[in-house]
Every structure is written in C-alpha cells, then in structure tokens.
Design an enzyme around this catalytic site. Structure first.
Site, PDB file in Angstrom:
ATOM      1  N   ASP A  50      37.030  41.625  48.089  1.00  0.00           N
ATOM      2  CA  ASP A  50      36.178  40.360  48.218  1.00  0.00           C
ATOM      3  C   ASP A  50      37.685  39.942  47.385  1.00  0.00           C
ATOM      4  O   ASP A  50      38.927  40.661  47.027  1.00  0.00           O
ATOM      5  CB  ASP A  50      35.168  39.941  48.115  1.00  0.00           C
ATOM      6  N   SER A  51      37.753  38.488  46.439  1.00  0.00           N
ATOM      7  CA  SER A  51      38.305  37.515  45.262  1.00  0.00           C
ATOM      8  C   SER A  51      38.434  39.041  44.449  1.00  0.00           C
ATOM      9  O   SER A  51      39.209  38.202  43.589  1.00  0.00           O
ATOM     10  CB  SER A  51      37.574  36.930  45.408  1.00  0.00           C
ATOM     11  N   THR A  52      37.882  40.129  44.214  1.00  0.00           N
ATOM     12  CA  THR A  52      37.717  40.725  43.194  1.00  0.00           C
ATOM     13  C   THR A  52      39.567  41.777  42.926  1.00  0.00           C
ATOM     14  O   THR A  52      39.988  41.862  41.769  1.00  0.00           O
ATOM     15  CB  THR A  52      37.342  42.169  42.499  1.00  0.00           C
ATOM     16  N   HIS A  71      35.018  34.919  38.705  1.00  0.00           N
ATOM     17  CA  HIS A  71      35.797  36.239  38.254  1.00  0.00           C
ATOM     18  C   HIS A  71      35.949  36.649  36.809  1.00  0.00           C
ATOM     19  O   HIS A  71      35.749  35.526  36.190  1.00  0.00           O
ATOM     20  CB  HIS A  71      36.692  35.472  39.068  1.00  0.00           C
TER      21      HIS A  71
END
Ligand SMILES: *[C@@H]1O[C@H](CO)[C@@H](O)[C@H](O)[C@H]1NC(C)=O
Ligand SMILES: *[C@@H]1O[C@H](CO)[C@@H](O)[C@H](O)[C@H]1NC(C)=O
Ligand SMILES: *[C@@H]1O[C@H](CO)[C@@H](O)[C@H](O)[C@H]1NC(C)=O
Ligand SMILES: *[C@@H]1O[C@H](CO)[C@@H](O)[C@H](O)[C@H]1NC(C)=O
Ligand SMILES: *[C@@H]1O[C@H](CO)[C@@H](O)[C@H](O)[C@H]1NC(C)=O
Ligand SMILES: *[C@@H]1O[C@H](CO)[C@@H](O)[C@H](O)[C@H]1NC(C)=O
Ligand SMILES: *[C@@H]1O[C@H](CO)[C@@H](O)[C@H](O)[C@H]1NC(C)=O
Ligand SMILES: *[C@@H]1O[C@H](CO)[C@@H](O)[C@H](O)[C@H]1NC(C)=O
Ligand SMILES: *[C@@H]1O[C@H](CO)[C@@H](O)[C@H](O)[C@H]1NC(C)=O
Length: 355
Positions: A30-32, A321
């Site tokens: 994912d966005s990580t 984040h």
C-alpha cells in the site's frame, strides 16, 4: 534464430549474476511502499503526486510518494545498497526498450489505498494485492522470455527479495463501514487466510525470500485520533486489530515455512517498532508523535494546507503516513534489531548485508 539462441544463452549468465548483491527487489503493498504507482492509474483517487508531498525530496519534487521525502521502500532499498526503491512497474512499462533490463533489477507494484482484500480501495481505483501479483506474473513471463527456461527464471527469482507491507487499509475500511459485511472474527480470519493465499501465489511464481512488514499502530494515526475518537486519544479497536494482525502473521508464516522448506523470511513487527518509537520519542529526536506535519487529522496534505518546518521531529507527515525520518528509523530497525521487533531473523541476516 541466432539472436534468439544468443539471448537464451544469456539466461545462464543472468542466473549467475543474480547472486551478486544487491538482490533484485520486488515490492508489493500500500501507500507505505508506493513510489508513484497511483500517478499512472487513470482516475485514481488515492494520489500524492502534488506538493507539499516530496518537499524534502531531490529538487522538492512530488513523486507520488506519500511522504515529505523518501518512504519506507526507499529506506529499505538504501540499506540494501541501492539509491532508492526500484521504480513503479507501471512506469517501467512505458519504455519497452529498457523494460526487460529493468525488471531484472526489480520493480515496485505497491499501490496506495490498496488492501489484502480485493474490495479494499476499489472505490478509489487502486491496484489490489491480487492484481499487483498478477502484474508480477507477467514480469515472470517476461523474464522467462529472456532466459527461455522456467528453471533459469526460478534460479534468478530465488535470489530476489520480496518486500510486502499491507493490511492497514483493509482494517480502516472495515471500521469505517457502518454495516460491515462480516463479524469481527470472520473478518479477522478472512484477512489472514487471504494474505496466506497471496503469499502462496508468490511462492508458486518463484518467490523464496520474503520481508514482511505488519500493520503499524493505525489507531494512533492523526486520522484515527481525529476521526474515530475525536479527543486526540488512540482508537483502541483499531489498535487491537493491528496488534492481532501482527500475531496472526507470525503464526501464518511459521506454519507456511514449515510446509515449504525452501523459503526464508523476516517478519517485521511494525506495530511494536512504532509503539516503541512513540513510547520513547525524545530518544529518537521526535517532538510530536500525534499530529500531522502537513494538513491535520481530518484533512489531507496539499499545497493549500499548512506544514511544519521541523519535519524530522514529527512521526507523521500527513494524516496517515510517516515522515522520511520515521521511515528511516523503521528501516534501520528491521535491518538491525532482534526479536520481538523482527523475527525469526532481521533483514541483515536474511539478506546477508553487513551494517
Ligand atoms: C480478485 O479480483 C481478481 C480480478 O482482478 C479475480 O480474478 C479474483 O478472483 C478476485 N479474488 C477474490 C478472492 O475475489
Ligand atoms: C519476448 O520478448 C520480445 C523482445 O525481446 C518481445 O518482442 C516479445 O513480445 C516477448 N514475448 C512475450 C510473450 O513476452
Ligand atoms: C511481458 O509479458 C507479457 C505477458 O506475457 C506480454 O504481453 C508483454 O508483451 C511482455 N513484455 C515484454 C516487453 O516482453
Ligand atoms: C476518548 O474517546 C474515547 C471514545 O471515543 C474514549 O473511550 C476515551 O476514554 C476518551 N479519552 C479521553 C482521554 O477522554
Ligand atoms: C482476531 O483473531 C485472533 C485469533 O485468530 C484473536 O486472538 C483476536 O482477538 C481477534 N481480534 C479481534 C479484534 O477480534
Ligand atoms: C497450518 O496450515 C495448514 C495447511 O494450510 C492448515 O490446515 C492449518 O490450520 C494451519 N495451522 C495454523 C495454526 O494456522
Ligand atoms: C484541519 O484543516 C482544515 C483545513 O485546513 C481546517 O478547516 C480545520 O479547522 C482543521 N482542523 C483542526 C482540528 O485543526
Ligand atoms: C486542499 O486541502 C484543503 C483542506 O483539506 C481542501 O479544502 C482543498 O480543496 C484542497 N485543495 C486541493 C487543490 O486539493
Ligand atoms: C541483526 O543485524 C545485525 C547486523 O546489522 C547483527 O549484527 C545482529 O546480530 C542481528 N541481530 C540479531 C538479534 O540477530
């Protein structure tokens, strides 16, 4: 014909060369870990290719990373001896003349907003883990097209590193859904059995060396503090899910690795590691572990929101984040720490790097 034979002969060299460090790195999640995948998806609603994202990147360039600079995929790649994460697969596809050479070094399939379950992130038009793995299966066939043999491809991929970080979005969407389609125990079990299915698929496609990051303390993100509790405390149900997920992943991998003897893995308990950073924040140079540096808990970061100047003193860049600095500390931990933060071995041991 001569050209074909010559290129097939190359397969032998490729499989020998693959042994030299740094290894090829294939990244999912994912966005990580997303380094710009979503910027290449038409109509995608989970993007970060605009300022102030990237403010601390080379030339202050927004790159699609959900970060002020480098993200966790980059920080891990750097410790492997690379300059940053391999580029997004969707970017590599744009240049057929370099595609084959590039994919031998790795590719990043991670897509912000995606999940273990197909349904997660669908409304935002992101690429689910299942579809990321489908993209990898074409990469495998492209490598075989070069080596002309499945066996040579297996040899090459057995030396590659497969990095995965996913699960947070599944849990968030479940908790945000006023009428979840499953009970908590059902959802809990589905998440893990679906993850197991994905890991098996990667194994069948040749993956043998895995680095897996569990779900961080998502109940303590600025978003959860603002939207779920509203009084700035961590949201306990999300914390419980995240914590259980880490425990369940340890059981899954222990079980899976006893069935297939030829995998090596390292499971980074991101929940514990981040909780540890939060619990002793001053020791790590953090002054703020609860607020977003850019935007706030309710609103995302963009050019019309405000942002902090002391970015290295914040754990969170935006509502979800980590900052570049927090990602760097996370990467140093997975390479250099020991159980229970990372088990059964750390990334240095897994990958044979000296730190
Ligand atoms: C997930 O979506 C893919 C299509 O992208 C489909 O082939 C697959 O069967 C789906 N998996 C599940 C578990 O629904
Ligand atoms: C195999 O590679 C060649 C280029 O080297 C390309 O033209 C061809 O489309 C590829 N075929 C497959 C099935 O990937
Ligand atoms: C990669 O493989 C896919 C699926 O086999 C094929 O469609 C595509 O043309 C290949 N690309 C290259 C550059 O070989
Ligand atoms: C914050 O709100 C949650 C529920 O939303 C509650 O359980 C918790 O006790 C509250 N904490 C404080 C410090 O008020
Ligand atoms: C999830 O399942 C595990 C057992 O598999 C259980 O220990 C845990 O309490 C469950 N978590 C939640 C939030 O229900
Ligand atoms: C281990 O894996 C097997 C086969 O997939 C499964 O039947 C069993 O329930 C698993 N055990 C645990 C503790 O997850
Ligand atoms: C969050 O940011 C928005 C937009 O900048 C602003 O309207 C809102 O008041 C802020 N919320 C808090 C709690 O500061
Ligand atoms: C930036 O964020 C603010 C606050 O969330 C929002 O009102 C505004 O529409 C956003 N601007 C752009 C260009 O997305
Ligand atoms: C983890 O990695 C370091 C090298 O970076 C190594 O010296 C150390 O022994 C490892 N820790 C454990 C507990 O295995």
């Amino acid at each position: 014909m001569a050209k074909r034979v010559a290129s097939c002969f190359l397969g032998v060299f490729l499989s020998i060369a693959a042994a030299a460090p740094p290894p090829a790195v294939y990244i999912f999640g994912d966005s990580t870990l997303d380094v710009g995948t979503n910027s290449f998806i038409p109509g995608c609603l989970a993007r970060a290719d605009f300022y102030f994202n990237g403010i601390d990147f080379h030339r202050s360039e927004p790159t699609g990373r959900f970060s002020n600079g480098l993200n966790t995929a980059d920080q891990i790649a750097i410790l492997l001896g690379l300059k940053k994460s391999p580029p997004p697969f969707l970017y590599l596809l744009n240049d057929p003349s370099t595609f084959q050479r590039n994919i031998l070094q790795g590719a990043n399939f991670a897509s912000g907003g995606s999940g273990i379950l197909n349904s997660t992130g669908q409304a935002k038009k992101v690429i689910s883990l299942e579809d990321q793995i489908k993209q990898f299966s074409t990469v495998r066939s492209n490598i075989t097209n070069m080596t002309c043999s499945d066996k040579a491809t297996d040899t090459i991929l057995s030396k590659a590193f497969f990095l995965i970080s996913i699960g947070s979005n599944d849990i968030f969407e479940y908790l945000l859904n006023p009428a979840p389609p499953m009970s908590v125990p059902e959802f809990n079990a589905t998440l893990i059995s679906t993850y197991e299915y994905h890991i098996k698929t990667l194994y069948e496609l040749g993956a043998r060396m895995f680095g897996i990051l569990t779900v961080p303390p998502i109940g303590c993100t600025p978003f959860a503090r603002a939207v779920f509790t509203g009084n700035n405390s961590c949201f306990e149900p999300a914390q419980e899910f995240a914590q259980d997920f880490s425990l369940n992943m340890a059981i899954l991998l222990d079980n899976f690795s006893s069935q297939v003897q030829d995998i090596k893995y390292s499971l980074a308990n991101t929940f514990l590691t981040t909780s540890f950073l939060m619990g002793d924040m001053l020791a790590f140079g953090f002054k703020n572990i609860a607020a977003a540096c850019c935007g706030n808990g309710t609103y995302g970061c963009n050019q019309s929101t405000s942002f902090c100047s002391n970015r290295d003193e914040y754990l969170f860049w935006d509502q979800f984040h980590p900052t570049q600095r927090a990602s760097e500390l996370a990467a140093l931990t997975v390479f250099g720490a020991s159980e229970p933060l990372v088990a059964p071995m750390n990334f240095s041991q897994l990958l044979g790097v000296n730190m």
